[in-house]
Structures are given as structure tokens and as C-alpha cells.
Design an enzyme around this catalytic site. Structure first.
Site, PDB file in Angstrom:
ATOM      1  N   ARG A 126      31.982  -6.335 -20.808  1.00 48.42           N
ATOM      2  CA  ARG A 126      33.402  -6.607 -20.587  1.00 48.42           C
ATOM      3  C   ARG A 126      33.515  -7.775 -19.609  1.00 48.42           C
ATOM      4  O   ARG A 126      32.924  -7.746 -18.518  1.00 48.42           O
ATOM      5  CB  ARG A 126      34.102  -5.377 -20.021  1.00 48.42           C
ATOM      6  CG  ARG A 126      35.617  -5.571 -19.884  1.00 48.42           C
ATOM      7  CD  ARG A 126      36.298  -4.320 -19.379  1.00 48.42           C
ATOM      8  NE  ARG A 126      35.927  -4.032 -17.997  1.00 48.42           N
ATOM      9  CZ  ARG A 126      36.224  -2.891 -17.363  1.00 48.42           C
ATOM     10  NH1 ARG A 126      36.867  -1.944 -18.014  1.00 48.42           N
ATOM     11  NH2 ARG A 126      35.860  -2.703 -16.117  1.00 48.42           N
ATOM     12  N   GLY A 172      40.045   1.839 -24.137  1.00 51.13           N
ATOM     13  CA  GLY A 172      40.003   2.129 -22.714  1.00 51.13           C
ATOM     14  C   GLY A 172      41.102   3.120 -22.371  1.00 51.13           C
ATOM     15  O   GLY A 172      42.267   2.733 -22.216  1.00 51.13           O
ATOM     16  N   ARG A 205      30.019  -3.473 -17.019  1.00 50.36           N
ATOM     17  CA  ARG A 205      31.096  -4.022 -16.191  1.00 50.36           C
ATOM     18  C   ARG A 205      30.590  -5.190 -15.348  1.00 50.36           C
ATOM     19  O   ARG A 205      29.625  -5.044 -14.602  1.00 50.36           O
ATOM     20  CB  ARG A 205      31.648  -2.941 -15.267  1.00 50.36           C
ATOM     21  CG  ARG A 205      32.235  -1.733 -15.966  1.00 50.36           C
ATOM     22  CD  ARG A 205      32.816  -0.765 -14.941  1.00 50.36           C
ATOM     23  NE  ARG A 205      33.414   0.406 -15.547  1.00 50.36           N
ATOM     24  CZ  ARG A 205      32.785   1.563 -15.741  1.00 50.36           C
ATOM     25  NH1 ARG A 205      31.522   1.691 -15.369  1.00 50.36           N
ATOM     26  NH2 ARG A 205      33.402   2.585 -16.290  1.00 50.36           N
ATOM     27  N   ASN A 232      41.839   4.827 -19.773  1.00 52.28           N
ATOM     28  CA  ASN A 232      42.469   4.819 -18.452  1.00 52.28           C
ATOM     29  C   ASN A 232      43.766   4.008 -18.470  1.00 52.28           C
ATOM     30  O   ASN A 232      44.845   4.484 -18.100  1.00 52.28           O
ATOM     31  CB  ASN A 232      41.517   4.234 -17.415  1.00 52.28           C
ATOM     32  CG  ASN A 232      40.279   5.082 -17.216  1.00 52.28           C
ATOM     33  OD1 ASN A 232      40.115   6.106 -17.856  1.00 52.28           O
ATOM     34  ND2 ASN A 232      39.402   4.653 -16.331  1.00 52.28           N
ATOM     35  N   ASP A 233      43.654   2.744 -18.893  1.00 51.31           N
ATOM     36  CA  ASP A 233      44.844   1.894 -18.910  1.00 51.31           C
ATOM     37  C   ASP A 233      45.795   2.267 -20.038  1.00 51.31           C
ATOM     38  O   ASP A 233      47.025   2.162 -19.886  1.00 51.31           O
ATOM     39  CB  ASP A 233      44.441   0.417 -19.029  1.00 51.31           C
ATOM     40  CG  ASP A 233      44.100  -0.188 -17.675  1.00 51.31           C
ATOM     41  OD1 ASP A 233      44.806   0.105 -16.708  1.00 51.31           O
ATOM     42  OD2 ASP A 233      43.110  -0.935 -17.583  1.00 51.31           O
ATOM     43  N   HIS A 278       0.818  -1.220   0.000  1.00 51.35           N
ATOM     44  CA  HIS A 278       0.000   0.000   0.000  1.00 51.35           C
ATOM     45  C   HIS A 278       0.851   1.269   0.000  1.00 51.35           C
ATOM     46  O   HIS A 278       0.607   2.193  -0.780  1.00 51.35           O
ATOM     47  CB  HIS A 278      -0.927   0.005   1.220  1.00 51.35           C
ATOM     48  CG  HIS A 278      -1.689   1.277   1.364  1.00 51.35           C
ATOM     49  ND1 HIS A 278      -1.235   2.338   2.127  1.00 51.35           N
ATOM     50  CD2 HIS A 278      -2.848   1.693   0.793  1.00 51.35           C
ATOM     51  CE1 HIS A 278      -2.086   3.331   2.033  1.00 51.35           C
ATOM     52  NE2 HIS A 278      -3.086   2.971   1.243  1.00 51.35           N
ATOM     53  N   GLU A 295      43.768  -1.181 -24.721  1.00 48.48           N
ATOM     54  CA  GLU A 295      44.302  -0.467 -23.557  1.00 48.48           C
ATOM     55  C   GLU A 295      45.772  -0.773 -23.303  1.00 48.48           C
ATOM     56  O   GLU A 295      46.361  -0.296 -22.334  1.00 48.48           O
ATOM     57  CB  GLU A 295      43.465  -0.779 -22.310  1.00 48.48           C
ATOM     58  CG  GLU A 295      43.187  -2.239 -22.064  1.00 48.48           C
ATOM     59  CD  GLU A 295      42.092  -2.466 -21.023  1.00 48.48           C
ATOM     60  OE1 GLU A 295      41.687  -1.502 -20.361  1.00 48.48           O
ATOM     61  OE2 GLU A 295      41.664  -3.611 -20.886  1.00 48.48           O
ATOM     62  N   CYS A 320      35.318   3.636 -24.595  1.00 43.62           N
ATOM     63  CA  CYS A 320      34.546   3.482 -23.362  1.00 43.62           C
ATOM     64  C   CYS A 320      35.317   3.965 -22.142  1.00 43.62           C
ATOM     65  O   CYS A 320      34.856   3.812 -21.011  1.00 43.62           O
ATOM     66  CB  CYS A 320      34.132   2.017 -23.169  1.00 43.62           C
ATOM     67  SG  CYS A 320      35.518   0.864 -23.016  1.00 43.62           S
TER      68      CYS A 320
END
Length: 807
Positions: A584, A707, A516, A709-710, A426, A686, A757
Site C-alpha cells: 500500500r 479496507g 504498510r 476500518n475506513d 561469539h 474503503e 485486508c
């Protein structure tokens, strides 16, 4: 005799066009009984005591004039005044004697029902008001229901009580608030053979996601015993999600199953003065699912049949809110009620509203979120409905559970928090209708939240609703979807949390460029896969106990990993279906794997896990291969069993061409074969070797996703986890940009997929513009940056490509 002047109408005589005669519940039950039973929607038989019978009672006894006189001094803004007037009207009706001709007709119909089900058969006697279940007002729970009513005298008594319940305090207040005239509405009654769910289970089912309005999911809740506990919110039920599009094509797409506490269940008694009671559920049963997979799918199919029928009849998409019950004697599943969903079906589809918390604070308690909003104010703990007159507008209501008697204060609350209940109780239904943030099922909200303290109730983070200490700042972002531009560059999203996927699917997008696994494993599974496969060899007894508790519904502990991972992946793939979703494969580092339950026993100690045993190098190794097999089987389940073939996979950190081939071969050995059923295998770009040997990698892969970042870390020789060299780390460095440009050109020349990405386009607009100029096909962004980046890319493309944008 004309329908309009009959006291009794059987289900096979009525349809949805007869709401004015028999009310919403009866009209819907009759419609389904007549039209949908042949299609497999199971409805137990019954009859309606008509609205004409109610009006006849008031006229014949002279009660109508007396009720008007009582209500002439009604003031619903005064709770005490409302209570006094409601009590007087209900007492008046309950003391009425049914005219003989009406009484005889009800008894005659009840006896006829007994010819089908047995003498003195047990029935549900429920109110069915002529204004309920309208598309824009649910009238949920305004009148009363009586269960396990058997015998002619008790049936008559329950009918009188139902007639009186048209004037419960909550019903009076609800009608006044919405300007419904009390005498333009009449009360019909459902008298229907009970489904013996007291011996099994029951619950509530929506043919739409109740929180996000995602159309393609059936949401089912269930608990043991009769269904009132789920409807009222007395229990925290199990929850199940099923994906409609692939269920229609023969797949078995159960996206998610969650076990609720289910501490009590409502069962029959032999005392007709109190025909039902709640008893405690034993601990072993609480941890079990109340439904088997085949039953979940059968319910979802019935929901779709009902939805399709009403959508055709109304010539518009009509999601349904239904109640279901399983008969413990026959094992059969029944629909016992169906009405239009009244929140998302009325929602403005041209605007996207996003509530965003700008700061955080100490977490007091969590529960299940209802809606997607944020609210804040002073907490007010009220444990008894008789104290609701103390509540002030703008406070946060904190209570055990609500029923319709609480509605006068619910509408003035900044937010609502309950100890008990699921997303179909409810409190959840009414807070959605009112547009108020609500967190249900906190278990101990009334104990952990201090009365009178400032709190913020956050429902914007997916299925978890969070109550923070303090009045936290938040903003509401609004996007006009009618004028939102299309772009040549396909804008995709990076996603981690499956519970947010339905919500985030409404953000303008072209799919998911990076899903991920790590979040799913951390949140849904929590256990190291090798600890599941080698459970008997575990040395840590505490870990064994925790794993035993988590896997209590699975005999095969490896299957627990497969099922739970498939659920998380499936939620994301379904949310964006049929758009591409690129998953991934697991990219934990050894120290992160070690933090999973039981993980320390199976993980090495590495000096620099960031460039150690991670990604591709794990999957084919003798020490991890069998764990990777669980991952492959989960993906196969999503694609083959759920039918979500929009799911592709991506290999993280592939250092050499040779190991990339070994990973693809290992996947195939577990049945996950590149190219089969359209499966594409993408590589993360990466490692500098991926760029330098791009052509060789592209000989075995279907494309790359960059990628940043890496790649930045390895191009510049920086440990991105080290704060000592953090000032050098910059994706916009020319060396990094040269690498990015080179691999884009290679993929475009080969006609292969190329996306990005990494974090850089989400963080830096100039980097997003750079990759567009290089010819990137897709850009996968964090959800909170999609809208602003898309607008910027649209402007850039106008300059670069003229009027070609969106072609």
C-alpha cells in the site's frame, strides 16, 4: 609418502574428506582452494601442519601419557578445578621442544610459501581440530589463532601455542559436555598467507539468516581491521543482507545495509611479541559503510558458490558460516574460513514455535536480538571472566562481551545480554547453538541494568532485542506444519515491520495482502520526503542537524529516502518471494506526516485529517508530487534492481475514478507503469464511492482490497478516532456487510482480484466466515491470527465446498 604420515600438506593436496588428517579449517580451505578458486572464490595459499604431526609430538616427547595423568582428576563442574588442570596441560605442551624432523618440515614449508609471497611473509597461524566444524557442533573458537606471524622462529612458537590450545579451559569443557574423548581429537594447524585486512576491513558472513533460518538471504557483517574483533564481539559491526534467488539471475538485491559503531580496529604492530593491537577508529569512518555495494554483492556470490558446492557434496542443503577479509593493498576480497552453520541446518522443520509476550513493562535497554525466544530471570552483571564461578543457573548473564572462556556459564543462563558485538559474534553463535535468547550490542547494558533485578529478555519482535523490567508472562505457541490444512481462500498476511518479515514468512501463508509503508518511513527513514528534497530551505536548525546525521552516507538526500524505503520494501518482498506482496502506498495523514523530521514546514493544519489530504489525493498534487516520485523510484528499485517482481502496489483512499487515473498517470511519469513487467495496481476499497462505482473503478484498476476500518467509518459516518462514538463503530453492521458483499460480487464477475485486508477478519471470526461465503479470493490477516483463522476457514470450507478445499 602416504598423506596420513606426513607432517605437512598443502592446500592443493587436501579436501573436505581429509578432516581426520588436517581438521575442519584446513580441510575446508583446501577444498575451496582446489575446487572453488576457478569459480571466483578467492583463497590465499597456505599449508597444514597435520594431526599426525601433533600425535607424533606427543608420542615422541612422552607428553601424551603425562596429559592423561593430569586429566585423570578433572572435574569440569568445578570451574577452579577445570582452570588448574587446563593450565597444567597447556604449560606442559608449551615447554615441549619440537622434534628436529618436524621443525625442519614446518620451516621448509614456510620458506616455500615465502617464494610465492616474499621472504618472512606474514601469516595467520590457526588451530584446526579434527572434530571441529561438524554438522551438529561448531566448536567455534575453542582453540587459538595468532595473526601477523612472520619469521621462522615465531612461526614455530605460534605452532606450539596452537598445539597447547587444544587444552584451553573452554575446549576441555566443551568436549566433556559433548562426550568427545580428549585423545580421539587431534590438532592440526593452518599456516596461511595473511590478507592485509588491517589496512581495510573484514567480517563474518552466513549463507542463511542467522536469526530466522530464512534460506534465501546472505547475511554479512563487517568492521575495519583484522577479523578477530567481529568474531569475538569486540565491535558492533555493519550489517548487510543480500537476496540469493535474484542475485543468481543477475540482479543487485541488497536488501538492507546498517551502519555499526565500529569504535576500534585491530592492526599490525612491529612488535612480534604482540603482533597485533587495537586502535580507535576516527568518528568520520565509524559512520561510513566498510563495504561498497559491488563488494557486498561479490561476497554474497562467493557465499552462494561455497554453499552450492557443499550442498552438492553432502547431498543436502548446507548453509555456511564463513569469515572474509579485504586486502587493503590489492583491494581484493578473500574467504579465510568456511564451516557448516550448526543451528538452523539442524532445526526441526515440521514444527513452528512462536514466542509471544502476553504483557509489557518498562524498557531498560535495547540491542540486536539473537534468535526468536524470550527468557527471564534475575540479572547478574559479570564484567570479568574470573568471576564466572559466582553465576547461578537460571540467571540472566549481563556482560561486556563473551569469548569461549565464558561457555561454562552461558549454557546455564536464562538469557544473555552484552554491551558489544553483532549477530555473528561469539555470544550470538553460542547462544543460538544453546537455544538461549540473547541481546547483543546494547552499548550500556551493564550500566542500565541493575544487578540482581528481575528482567525479561525479549527476542521475539524482529531485529530489536528488548530488555524489560520485571518477570513478564509469555507463551509458546506450537504448530504442526505437517498436518496444517490448505484452504481454497488464500490466506495472506498484513505486515508492517521489515525486520520481522523473515520470521513471519514461516507462518503458513499465500503472500502479503497488505504491506504498510508507514512503518518503514517512520522507522527506517524518519524524515519527511519534502524536507530531504528541500533540505537547504529548512527553517528548523535542529531538524537540519538530525537529517544531516541520518543521511551522512548519502550525498543526495532524496536518494536516502529511495534507498531506505527500497530496503524496507525489499525485505518484505524477498521474505515471501515468489508469492505476491501487495504494497500500500504511503497512507499517512497530514498530522502524521507533520511528526516526521522536518515535516511541520510542509504540512497543512486540518480539522479532520482522517478524511482530509491523504492517500490518492496527495500523489498527483503540485505540492506533494515530487515527494511521491521518491516513493515510485523506491518501488522501481525493488522491482527492477532487486528483481522482486512479486511486488504489486495498492492505492489507498481513491475517492473518484478520475483521481485514480491521475495517480496511475503520475506513477507512470516516474517510470512505475501499470502492466509493465507484470505490475498490478490494486485499489483500496474503503470509500463508499468505490463500491457504488465499482465497475468504473475496475475499468482502470486490477482489483480491490477491502479496507474495513475506513469503509465502516464512512458508511456509518463515524470518526474512528473518536471515543465518543466508538460504541457505534462495528464492521459487522449490516450496511457495511452489504457494501462488502456487493464489491466482492462485482470483482468476481469481472474476473478481477478481490481481497480483504482490513482489521475485521482478524478480530471477528464470524466476519471472516461471512466474506468466505461471499466468495472472497484472499484474506489478509495480522500474523498472530493467521493460524487460528486458517483452521476455522478450513472447517467452514468443508461445509461450504465439501472436499474442494485446497484444490
Amino acid at each position: 609418502m602416504e598423506k596420513a604420515t606426513r607432517f605437512i600438506l598443502w592446500f592443493d593436496e587436501i579436501g573436505i574428506e581429509d578432516i581426520h588428517l588436517v581438521g575442519g579449517k584446513n580441510a575446508s580451505l583446501g577444498e575451496m582452494y582446489r575446487r572453488l578458486t576457478p569459480q571466483g572464490v578467492r583463497i590465499s595459499n597456505g599449508f597444514a601442519v597435520t594431526a599426525y604431526a601433533y600425535r607424533y609430538l606427543l608420542e615422541k616427547t612422552g607428553a601424551g601419557a603425562k596429559i592423561r595423568q593430569i586429566l585423570s582428576t578433572l572435574d569440569t563442574s568445578d570451574i577452579d578445578n577445570l582452570a588448574r588442570h587446563g593450565a597444567r596441560v597447556r604449560k606442559l605442551i608449551r615447554n615441549l621442544e619440537l622434534p628436529d624432523e618436524l621443525r625442519d618440515e614446518i620451516v621448509k614449508a614456510y620458506r616455500k610459501l615465502g617464494e610465492q609471497y616474499g621472504n618472512n611473509t606474514d601469516c595467520a597461524v590457526r588451530s584446526s581440530a579434527t572434530a571441529e566444524d561438524l554438522p551438529d557442533a561448531s566448536f567455534a573458537g575453542q582453540q587459538e589463532t595468532y595473526l601477523n606471524i612472520a619469521g621462522e622462529e615465531d612461526i614455530i612458537d605460534a605452532c606450539i601455542k596452537c598445539f597447547a590450545s587444544l587444552f584451553t579451559n573452554r575446549a576441555i569443557h566443551y568436549r566433556e559436555e559433548r562426550s568427545f574423548d580428549h585423545f580421539s581429537i587431534a590438532l592440526s594447524i593452518v599456516i596461511q598467507k595473511m590478507v592485509r585486512s588491517d589496512l581495510a576491513c573484514s567480517g563474518v558472513m552466513f549463507s542463511i539468516d542467522t536469526e530466522s533460518g530464512f534460506r534465501d538471504a546472505v547475511f554479512i557483517t563487517g568492521a575495519y581491521g583484522l577479523g578477530e574483533n567481529v568474531v569475538q564481539g569486540s565491535v558492533n559491526p555493519d550489517e548487510y543482507y543480500v537476496f540469493k534467488p535474484t542475485l543468481k539471475t543477475g540482479f543487485r538485491p541488497i536488501l538492507k545495509k546498517s551502519v555499526g559503531e565500529k569504535k576500534i580496529k585491530m592492526v599490525y604492530t612491529r612488535d612480534q611479541k604482540q603482533p597485533t593491537k587495537n586502535i580507535t577508529v576516527n568518528l568520520a569512518d565509524r559512520t561510513r559503510f566498510v563495504l561498497q555495494d559491488d563488494e557486498i554483492l561479490e561476497l554474497a556470490r562467493m557465499a552462494m558458490i561455497i554453499e552450492d558446492h557443499y550442498s552438492r557434496k553432502r547431498d543436502t542443503f548446507t548453509p555456511l558460516d564463513t569469515e572474509w577479509a579485504k586486502d587493503g593493498e590489492t583491494g581484493e576480497l578473500y574467504i579465510v574460513q568456511a564451516r557448516p552453520e550448526t543451528v538452523h541446518s539442524q532445526k526441526d522443520k515440521t514444527r513452528l514455535l512462536e514466542y509471544v509476550l502476553k504483557e509489557t513493562g518498562p524498557v531498560i535497554v535495547k540491542g540486536k536480538s539473537v534468535g526468536e525466544k524470550i527468557g527471564k530471570g534475575a540479572s547478574h552483571i559479570i564484567k570479568d571472566v574470573h568471576c564466572i564461578n559466582q553465576f547461578k543457573k537460571g540467571e540472566v548473564l549481563v556482560t561486556n562481551m563473551t569469548d569461549p572462556d565464558w561457555e561454562p556459564i552461558m549454557k546455564i543462563a536464562a538469557a544473555i545480554v552484552t554491551n558489544r558485538g553483532g549477530r555473528t559474534c561469539h555470544a550470538a553463535i553460542i547462544s543460538r547453538e544453546l537455544g538461549i535468547p540473547c541481546v547483543v550490542g546494547t552499548a550500556q547494558g551493564t550500566e542500565t541494568i541493575l544487578d540482581g533485578t528481575d528482567v525479561t529478555v525479549d527476542c521475539s519482535q524482529g531485529s530489536d532485542g528488548v530488555i524489560y523490567q520485571g518477570l513478564l508472562d509469555f507463551v509458546v505457541k506450537e504448530t504442526n506444519l505437517e498436518t496444517f490444512p490448505e484452504t481454497k481462500t488464500r490466506i495472506m498476511m498484513n505486515l508492517a515491520a521489515p525486520d520481522q518479515a523473515f520470521d513471519q514468512s514461516f507462518i503458513p501463508n499465500q503472500g502479503v495482502g497488505l504491506a504498510r509503508e508507514e512503518f518503514i518511513i517512520n522507522s527506517y527513514i524518519q524524515v519527511h520526503p519534502l524536507a530531504l528534497l528541500h533540505y537547504d530551505e529548512l527553517e528548523d536548525e535542529e531538524s537540519k542537524a538530525r537529517i544531516a546525521a541520518l543521511t551522512s552516507n548519502w550525498e543526495d538526500k532524496g536518494q536516502y529516502f529511495i534507498d531506505r524505503l527500497a530496503e524496507g520494501i525489499g525485505m518484505i518482498a524477498a521474505a515471501f518471494f515468489p508469492k505476491k506482496v501487495i504494497l500500500r502506498l504511503s497512507d499517512f495523514k497530514s498530522n502524521e506526516y507533520a511528526n516526521l523530521i522536518g515535516g511541520k514546514q510542509f504540512e497543512p493544519l486540518e480539522e479532520n485529517p482522517m478524511i482530509g489530504w491523504r492517500g490518492a489525493s496527495r500523489y498527483y498534487s503540485d505540492t506533494y508530487r515530487e515527494a511521491f516520485g521518491l516513493e515510485c523510484k523506491a518501488i522501481l528499485k525493488v522491482r527492477n534492481q532487486m528483481g522482486l517482481t512479486n511486488l504489486d502496489v495498492m492505492i489507498p483512499f481513491p475517492r473518484t475514478v478520475q483521481e485514480t487515473v491521475r495517480v496511475i498517470d503520475t506513477m507512470a511519469s516516474f517510470g512505475l507503469k501499470k502492466g509493465e513487467n507484470g505490475l498490478q495496481v490494486i485499489g483500496m476499497c474503503e470509500v463508499p464511492a468505490n463500491v457504488i462505482l465499482a465497475d468504473q473503478f475496475l475499468d482502470v484498476l486490477d482489483g480491490f482490497s477491502i479496507g474495513t476500518n475506513d469503509l465502516t467509518q464512512l458508511v456509518l459516518g463515524i470518526d474512528r478516532d473518536s471515543e465518543l462514538v466508538a460504541h457505534i463503530y462495528d464492521e459487522r453492521n449490516d450496511a457495511v456487510k452489504d457494501m462488502v458483499k456487493h464489491v466482492i460480487e462485482k470483482c468476481v464477475a469481472r474476473g478481477k482480484y478481490i481481497g480483504i485486508c482490513g482489521q475485521a477478519p482478524s478480530d471477528y471470526m464470524e466476519f471472516a466466515e461471512f466474506v468466505v461465503e461471499c466468495g472472497i479470493q484472499t484474506m489478509s490477516l495480522n500474523p498472530d491470527t493467521v493460524i487460528k483463522t486458517t483452521l476455522a476457514i478450513a472447517e467452514l470450507e468443508k461445509k461450504l465446498f465439501g472436499q474442494q478445499t485446497g484444490d
